[in-house]
Structures are given as C-alpha cells and as structure tokens.
Scaffold this motif. Structure first.
Motif, PDB file in Angstrom:
ATOM      1  N   VAL A 134       0.870  -1.168   0.000  1.00 33.51           N
ATOM      2  CA  VAL A 134       0.000   0.000   0.000  1.00 33.51           C
ATOM      3  C   VAL A 134       0.915   1.228   0.000  1.00 33.51           C
ATOM      4  O   VAL A 134       1.738   1.403   0.889  1.00 33.51           O
TER       5      VAL A 134
ATOM      6  N   GLU B 184     -12.772   0.296   1.893  1.00 37.55           N
ATOM      7  CA  GLU B 184     -11.655   1.075   2.477  1.00 37.55           C
ATOM      8  C   GLU B 184     -10.435   0.895   1.573  1.00 37.55           C
ATOM      9  O   GLU B 184      -9.509   0.154   1.899  1.00 37.55           O
TER      10      GLU B 184
ATOM     11  N   ARG C 284      -7.759   2.404   0.605  1.00 34.05           N
ATOM     12  CA  ARG C 284      -6.356   2.775   0.839  1.00 34.05           C
ATOM     13  C   ARG C 284      -5.760   1.967   1.985  1.00 34.05           C
ATOM     14  O   ARG C 284      -4.822   2.414   2.651  1.00 34.05           O
ATOM     15  N   ARG C 285      -6.299   0.795   2.255  1.00 37.85           N
ATOM     16  CA  ARG C 285      -5.810  -0.002   3.391  1.00 37.85           C
ATOM     17  C   ARG C 285      -5.657  -1.470   3.004  1.00 37.85           C
ATOM     18  O   ARG C 285      -6.370  -1.966   2.140  1.00 37.85           O
TER      19      ARG C 285
ATOM     20  N   VAL D 292      -5.587  -4.987   5.514  1.00 33.13           N
ATOM     21  CA  VAL D 292      -5.585  -5.497   6.887  1.00 33.13           C
ATOM     22  C   VAL D 292      -4.961  -6.897   6.858  1.00 33.13           C
ATOM     23  O   VAL D 292      -5.271  -7.709   5.978  1.00 33.13           O
TER      24      VAL D 292
ATOM     25  N   VAL E 228      -3.461  -2.869  10.597  1.00 33.26           N
ATOM     26  CA  VAL E 228      -4.024  -2.099   9.478  1.00 33.26           C
ATOM     27  C   VAL E 228      -2.856  -1.353   8.825  1.00 33.26           C
ATOM     28  O   VAL E 228      -2.134  -0.619   9.504  1.00 33.26           O
TER      29      VAL E 228
ATOM     30  N   ASP F 267      -1.466   1.323   5.933  1.00 35.35           N
ATOM     31  CA  ASP F 267      -1.766   2.366   4.941  1.00 35.35           C
ATOM     32  C   ASP F 267      -0.438   2.977   4.518  1.00 35.35           C
ATOM     33  O   ASP F 267       0.614   2.595   5.054  1.00 35.35           O
TER      34      ASP F 267
ATOM     35  N   PHE G  88       1.560   1.623   9.965  1.00 36.28           N
ATOM     36  CA  PHE G  88       0.650   0.542  10.357  1.00 36.28           C
ATOM     37  C   PHE G  88       0.204   0.751  11.790  1.00 36.28           C
ATOM     38  O   PHE G  88       0.882   1.421  12.576  1.00 36.28           O
TER      39      PHE G  88
END
Ligand code: M6R
Length: 610
Positions: free
Chosen positions: A8, A165, A167-168, A170, A213, A215, A219
């Motif tokens: 990401v 979501e 732009r993420r 997990v 998470v 991005d 994290f």
C-alpha cells in the motif's frame, strides 16, 4: 507453504507484488494471483502454474492501482487450478492466505445454508465469505476481520483488501509467518523477509493473535481482542543482493558455493581461540544451566533433522551427555517422556516449520528448556524458545537446503564444545585441536569447490541414469549419507537411500547389482576399516562404487569406480567436508536431467502445514 505479499503506497502495485512473489516462489509454485484496487474497484488476475504465467496474464490484462495483495500457492485444499488460486473474492472483499483453516467444512456448510455461493475447493474462500458476512452486517473492515477470525480454527497469515476502504490492507496472523515492512510513503507485508528486501530493511515481525491495518503512512498493530500493541521496526541486515543468483545457474549452486562464507559468518565472534572455547553469551544460558542439563533432545525435520543426528553424536562424545534425536512430526502427539532437566534443541532453517514449532511448544509446556537454532531472525521457533543461537547463512532460496545445513552443523558443534567445556568433559588441548580445525574448514571447502564441481559434473554423465542410489556411512558420516540421499531425491527425483554402512547387510544389499551406484563416505576416521569392508561387500555384488575419501588415500580409492577427495581433518569435523560432494552430486544429476533444481515438484521451502 504459500507466500503472501501486500503493498500500500503511491507506486503501481502490480510490479512490486510480482517482484515480491518472485522472491517467495520457493514457498509454493502451483498457481499465483494478485488483487489490486483499481479506480472502479478490486480486480483479480490469477493463473495456474509458475509465476511467469501470472506475469503473462497481467501483461494481457494490466491492473493499475497502488494498493494490492498477491499470493503464490502450494496446494493443500483443492488441486492447482485457476478457481482454487488466491486471491479469493467475496463481495467487496479479496483475501490471500497462507495456512490451513481446520474447521472449514463446518463453516462452508453454515455459509452455504446462509445463501453464500462458494466456488472453489479451498479453505481460504471460506474466510473471505466470513468477512463479507460481517461487512454486510454493517461492521467496518477491521471489526469484520476480527469477528470473522474469531470463528476460524487453524493456522493463517492473511492479507485482506476491501472496496469499502480502498487505501488499506488489513493483515492478521496465527501460526503462519508474517512480516511487515515500512518505508517512506509505503507499507508492505510478506510471508518472508526476502520479498521486501529491495524496498526496505525496516521490518516488524507479527506475533500470533495480532492484526494490523496498513496504509501508506505506516501501520497500527493490535491483538485480535482489540488491545493495542506497540512494537518498533527492526533493521534487517540482509541485503537484496544476497537473495539474487549472482551469475550462478541456480540458487542451489550459488548457495553451495556460499558455504565457506556462511560458515565464517556463523562462527565469527563465537570461537574463542585463545581459551579454546566458544563464546555464547548471546544464547543466554549460564554455566550453571550447562551443568544442570540431564539430557538433550534434538527436534527437527528433513535436512535439519540430519544435522541434529550429527549434533547428537557430538554432544554424546564431547559433553558425555545422553542425547537423542526426534523427528518433530513423530514427537508430537506421542506421550514422550520429557520434563525438567531436559534441554530441547529445536533446529530449523526457516524457524517456522510447523511440526518443529509445535513439538518444541509441547516440550516447553512439559517443563523442558528450549534452545532454538534457526536462520531467520525473529521467526516463530526462536520467539517461543527460552534461548536462541542463530545461524548466519543469509537468505536461502533454493528449496533444497545446503548452506543452512552447513551452518546448523557449525552451531551444533560449537554448542557441544561450549557444553563440554562447562561440564569439564573436554580438555583444553582437545578443545583447541577442534576449535583450530573448525577455523580452517571454510578454507578447506573453498579450495576444492571449483575442481570438485567440475569433476562431479563429468562423473554424473555415467551415473545419472541410475534408478536407485545407495549412500553409506558410519558414525558422523551416517547422517551425511542420509542428507546425500535426501538431496538427490528431492531435486533429481531419483530413488535414493541413506544407510548406516553396517546395516547394508541386513537388507539393502539385496538391491545391489551393476546398475546401482553406491556412494560410500570413507574419510579417515575410527570407522574407516569397517566402512571399507562394507564397500568391498557392495563391490562383490558388482555395484558401482563412488568413494568420498580423504585426500591421498590411494588404497581406498583403488577400490572405487570413481572418487572425490576431501581434506584430512580431525575426525569430528569430517561432516563439514564430506557433505559437500554429496550436495554437488545431487545438483549435477538434477542439472544434467534438466529438472527444476530450485523449485522441485511438490515441495515448498517452508512447511507450515502438518
Ligand atoms: O526450515 P526447516 O529447517 O525447519 O525445514 C525442514 C525441512 O522442511 C527442510 O529441511 C527440507 O527437508 C528441505 N527441503 C531439505 O532440503
């Protein structure tokens, strides 16, 4: 087995994911796929077979976006096919997974009853539907994944993307390995360090029961139960070049040639030549601990198991301690007698082999102390162990282990010397002879490698059509015979057996005729004469004899159809030298036959299934 990767950031994700998968392909290579967040939503491309098929599919159908996940598969549930390849999609969710969901059949039935259509035979697709079910109930991505994972039993490292979501990513882990990488404006995840090395050296090792998470700015880590976790990244010293072929035809050949360097790196700072001792402060065991040990149990699988057999012989001979070896997969579930006073040495290149990990955990739960010998820093086995003694072989990419085996031998011998010096079972003079001999080993391997490779490449022309090969050795040469046979089997698909030379007459001798090459390890040691008798017995059955002999041993060589010479050394050091021609023999036969040396069929580098 299976490799997962995620990116990401702000660059195009597809080339980064493909590059990461290429570096993880050793973990599985029967199909591969990626899921990328495009402007219009998640798009998935998958292909059966090696990664080049996925590359071609992506060439035909390029994906654009700067967030994505990828997977290279080693089939467990469902045959290799496009529909069984990851990522698995359910509604707005795509999932890649390494591990096994044990209760997938029950969950599948429950989901199908609830109207979900499951299209593959995999356990992973169940996870994507479980998450989807939670998002449909109105939960955000993180909560949905937490709630879904609360329903699954088994091992997993997963990476999930969701259109809700975009732009993420997990990720979560239980038992299977997962490492995060952080750099400026990008965050990564992968099953193993080499996938991320070209992009960052800053890594975070996730623990079981954690979720993160990711991005572009970093994290946030927490437990599955929702407790925040504060963990800083560590700098990994491996360089990306270490995971390249550097002009060699195969990683395996490069890694065989790297053995002198790997040994030096592993012994550096640990051999105290002045006191003829071993410096192991890093292990964290005290002199009192050494004296309190009543018995040593060595646990491992595959090649690492062969190293432990040599380790057992060293511990018995030098430290005069009872020692046994156990195949980790056989130790588990058996009511093995183990407890306080036992030291378990769990040996694993990857540090992630599930059988070794679970066996070591079981031993620890019963009161034994666990010492891990592993090559991958921060991997699961050293993390659960009471103490760790790392090998420093650098990343090993070839599925057939070579340089890591060599460094496992070094650590086991160094540990045996350390134990014996603390227990007073090895005099300074004897220890000095061994320590000085060990220091010379890298050079003794190096000076013969090139010529040995050439000689063995020529030699295999005559022997590469053999259907069966026997490897014989006694004492410390016995585990090397086992290792030689395993190497040959796994990369050339030739049936091979490693045997204690004295056992040949109790059965395997029936196999012998002029078509069966017998590779006899006959270095000059206390067993030499008896091994030569076994060699003669094989010769009398017309078997072709390939000898691994000490340089200048003309008498033994005259009994062989072909031979390879190794340098004369103290007899406890012979495994370091005798195993090298066996690795080269396996390599040359496989190369001659044209098999896939680095990624042999049906195998995976790290075995994270039981
Ligand atoms: O990572 P580990 O050392 O725990 O792996 C154990 C075995 O899976 C491994 O040694 C395997 O036998 C290799 N393919 C041997 O070359």
């Amino acid at each position: 087995m299976c490799g997962i990767v995620g990116y990401v950031g702000n660059e195009e994700a597809a080339p980064i994911l493909l590059d990461g998968l290429r570096r993880l392909e050793y973990r599985g290579y029967d199909s591969a796929g990626v899921a990328i967040q495009e402007a219009s939503g998640i798009e998935v491309v998958r292909a059966v077979g090696k990664l080049r098929n996925l590359e071609k599919a992506l060439f035909d159908r390029p994906l654009q976006g700067s967030v994505g996940i990828g997977h290279t598969r080693w089939a467990t549930h469902g045959r290799p096919s496009e529909v069984n390849a990851h990522p698995h999609v359910a509604g707005p969710i795509a999932v890649v997974h390494n591990g096994i969901i044990e209760n997938h059949l029950r969950l599948r039935a429950e989901l199908e009853k609830g109207g979900f259509t499951i299209t593959s035979d995999t356990d992973t697709e169940i996870v994507s539907h479980l998450i989807h079910r939670e998002t449909r109930a109105g939960h955000d991505m993180l909560t949905s994944i937490r709630r879904a994972l609360a329903q699954v039993e088994g091992a997993y490292a997963i990476a999930v993307v969701s259109e809700a979501e975009p732009r993420r990513i997990v990720v979560a882990k239980s038992s299977s390995p997962l490492v995060l990488g952080v750099s400026r404006n990008a965050t990564y995840c992968a099953s193993d360090i080499p996938a991320l090395l070209p992009y960052t050296n800053e890594m975070v090792f996730m623990e079981d029961g954690e979720i993160a998470v990711l991005d572009p700015d970093g994290f946030s880590l927490s437990t599955l139960a929702g407790e925040p976790v504060n963990r800083r990244s560590r700098k990994i010293s491996w360089s990306p070049v270490m995971a390249e072929k550097a002009g060699y035809k195969h990683f395996m050949l490069k890694e065989i040639f790297e053995q002198p360097r790997a040994l030096e790196d592993t012994m550096r700072g640990r051999l105290d030549r002045e006191r003829a001792d071993v410096e192991t402060a890093e292990i964290g065991l005290s002199d009192e601990d050494a004296k309190a040990i009543r018995r040593v149990i060595l646990l491992a699988c595959g090649t690492s198991h062969h190293a432990t057999i040599a380790g057992r012989y060293w511990i018995e001979e030098l430290a005069k301690l009872p020692a046994i070896t156990e195949l980790a997969s056989e130790f588990r579930g058996r009511d093995a007698v183990i407890g306080e006073g036992d030291l378990v040495i769990a040996v694993s290149q990857s540090g992630e082999t599930i059988d070794t990990l679970m066996a070591a955990k079981e031993a620890k739960a019963r009161g034994a102390k666990v010492l891990a010998i592993a090559n991958v820093n921060g991997s699961a086995i050293p993390r659960m162990a009471d103490a760790s003694f790392y090998t420093h072989a650098g990343p090993e990419i070839g599925v057939a282990s070579t340089k890591c085996f060599m460094t496992q031998l070094a650590n086991l011998l160094m540990f045996s010397i350390w134990l014996s010096r603390r227990r007073g079972t090895l005099s300074e003079g004897e220890a000095r002879e061994i320590v000085e001999g060990l220091v010379r080993i890298p050079h003794q391997i190096e000076e013969r490698l090139e010529a040995m490779h050439e000689k063995i490449s020529d030699m295999v022309r005559e022997f590469s059509n053999a259907r069966d090969v026997l490897f014989l050795g006694r004492g410390l040469s016995f585990p090397m015979a086992l290792e030689g046979a395993l190497k040959l089997k796994e990369i050339s698909y030739v049936h091979a057996e490693g045997y204690a030379a004295g056992e040949m007459k109790h059965g395997p001798i029936a196999l012998l005729d002029a078509e069966v090459p017998v590779i006899v390890l006959a270095p000059q040691d206390r067993h030499h004469e008896r091994v030569c008798s076994n060699l003669q017995e094989a010769r009398a059955r017309e078997a072709k004899i390939i000898g691994v002999t000490t340089a200048g041993d003309a008498q033994t060589q005259s009994l062989c159809d072909a031979f390879v010479e190794v340098a004369p050394v103290h007899e406890v050091l012979s495994p370091f030298l005798t195993v090298v021609p066996l690795q080269l023999y396996a390599y040359c036969v496989a190369d001659h036959k044209g098999t896939d040396v680095d990624q042999p069929r049906n195998l995976a580098k790290t075995v994270t299934v039981e």
